[in-house]
Write an enzyme that holds these catalytic residues in place. Sequence first.
Site: not given
Ligand code: HDE
Length: 730
Positions: A83, A156, A347, A370
């Site tokens: 992202h 999402n 988060h 997060y």
């Molecule tokens: Fe994320 N995801 N994600 N994700 N995600 C990040 O956090 C992660 C997942 C989502 O505009 C990271 O600050 C794991 C699902 C959005 O700043 C990180 C898993 C969904 C955003 C991270 C998922 C999301 C992130 C990278 C699997 C939809 C952007 C930078 C367990 C429900 C937020 C950050 C923004 C961002 C980890 C799966 C949505 C690395 C480990 C499912 C919208 O922490």
Amino acid sequence: MAKKNAENNPAPAQQENDKTNKLEAFVADSTGQKLTTNHGVKINDDQNSLKAGDRGATLLEDFILREKITHFDHERIPERVVHARGSAAHGVFKVYEDMSELTRAAFLCDPGAETPVFVRFSTVAGSRGSTDLARDVRGFAVKFYTQEGNFDLVGNNMPVFFIQDAVKFPDLIHAVKPEPDNEMPQAASAHDTFWDFISQLPESAHMIMWAMSDRALPRSYRMMEGFGVHTFRFVNAEGVSNFVKFHWKPLLGVHAVAWDEAQNISGKDPDFHRRDLWDAIEAGAFPEWELGVQIVPEADEFKFEFDILDPTKIIPEELVPVQRIGKMTLNRNPDNFFAETEQVAFHVGHVVPGIDFTNDPLLQGRLFSYTDTQLIRLGGPNFHEIPINRPVVPVHNNQRDGYMRQTINRGKTSYGPNGIANQDPQQVKAADGGFVSYNERIDAKKIRARSRSFFDHFSQARLFFNSQSDPEKNHIIDALSFELGKVKAVEIRERMLAVLAQIDKGLAAEVAYGLGLHIPEIALEDLNNSIPADADRADYASENPEGNLAKSDALSMVGTVKDTIKTRKIAILAADGVDEKALSTVKTALLAGGAVVHIIAPKLGEIISKGDQKIVPDESFLTAASVLYDAVYVPGGANSVATLEAEANAVHFLNEAFKHCKAIAAGDEAIQVLESTYFHKKLPAEYSKETVLREGVIVSGDVKELTSTFIEMIALHRFWERENPRKIPA
Ligand code: HDE
């Protein structure tokens, strides 16, 4: 902007806790100010470094030069690992009715309260500088600054995910990101490593259908749905829990662009979505979404043919309707991209009393990730003190120190229990708003395994495919043919065909045809290579039941909002001699409907109309492109149409607009320009309102009729039905 937005801010009484107001303390406005160093020393010369003579070497003593260059050298921070590319805006959320029967979250219980929000939209795979129009999932992250602390709904624009367990997330992202040897391709899943991974992971089948659908090519961030994906819990003041799925429903409807168009936009304006969001808010056309919830009582946890903890499943709206409980309006652009959009830290674990987690294994893993990621990205544990991340309510605890600590904590104690400070800061009783986790009963063995209830990998993928209209189905077939066509290893293509065949044989056959391959017979048991070393393959075999629901209308974009032209961008093609009356009648009506109208001419400067009026075009054919507009109108005027007919760029503009299924209107005389296009001879000879609304092209000398029909056509967004039967080589 800050001034203009003050008008949209809540009443002064509410401003005390308003986020915009709170951010004001950190805003630096240099208007009328003197130039200083970071330590407040006024600078006399910021243009020349200190030298030993005017042709001499620069002196180490030059603290002004060193401070400026050092700060510059450290300007970049690591981009988000996923992202990375995003855009954000401020706004407000208001609940329609008191929801206290379901949740004690105060911001959902008081219809009078206006909760500030900050929302960041993003693509997932691309780097910070990548194109907005990649075929990708979009992030939809909302930070609610509530009176009980921050609640982040980090969702999402698709309601399911690729994997069922967080432990696979690094693999998924490594597979989709550019390949490690040559760092290609950027912001694209169309390459070997992604499909190698996916074709061995049948649990991704449902999400793949969404990711290959038009949902991955939004027309605008403002025209996307949002989903919390996981099942969460609402908990009320009595401690009663209900399962909840969160939805965002855009009031402008859900709309997409064509893939060919997306690829063009990526070159013409890679900031297309970012600009669209910014411009709409600047123009006062504030994007709006309703917050929807699907509620499932605890007692119904096992009533469905899928597991509600499985993040690869939706709860079809036909089974549990979405109740719209409130509205979010984005009404202010950020003042500074880095300070706000880049430094905002979302988060999924930021919840407030009344909202709680379930055991969805993907959600559980996210709860760890997060905070951890912000430690590296934002440089330490004090990222919550960055202005955009601060809650609007006070923060008091015994956490101390760390890099770049900003709070100056008074007193001797930084521990509890303490007697010296009278136990301050004090814990809060649940009845007074203290957070208590839902008392879920747990009786289990420690085990690395997945519940068998997670193993139906295909029935909802099929439900999604079967719920699409024919053009939407064709787009999925085309997307898969494109993506797998970019894959070099034939065995990966073939394995993927076997996966597709489990979803729908016709779909697999169409893709196989495009790839020039046969669908291999691979047993269900052998499709899954995501199994532990000691596991019996059979224990990890996918299931593929028929599924009770054949179709869900909510999954198709066909039934979406199609009664407004608000914020649609319309191009009017004109040259010297244009019929100014026709032009201005249509333009005025479009503007009245809330559309954005640009006049595009062979060159910038002025056009002299048929009646000798001066018209100033907004763009020339050099700077504009049809892919940046939703519809196009060519007014009459003999000289104008003669110029446009001879102008290849104008003809190309129309051809492309037609190819991308957009509404086209032309005055009677302008038929001359249309005759030079590829599509003119493909149109039905007979014009009736019915054919016009089917084909999306109107030619008429009756400006009044043309205007009203054109507006109806633009509201329909696209004429996807004509795409295949009327293919043109634009
Ligand atoms: Fe994320 N995801 N994600 N994700 N995600 C990040 O956090 C992660 C997942 C989502 O505009 C990271 O600050 C794991 C699902 C959005 O700043 C990180 C898993 C969904 C955003 C991270 C998922 C999301 C992130 C990278 C699997 C939809 C952007 C930078 C367990 C429900 C937020 C950050 C923004 C961002 C980890 C799966 C949505 C690395 C480990 C499912 C919208 O922490």
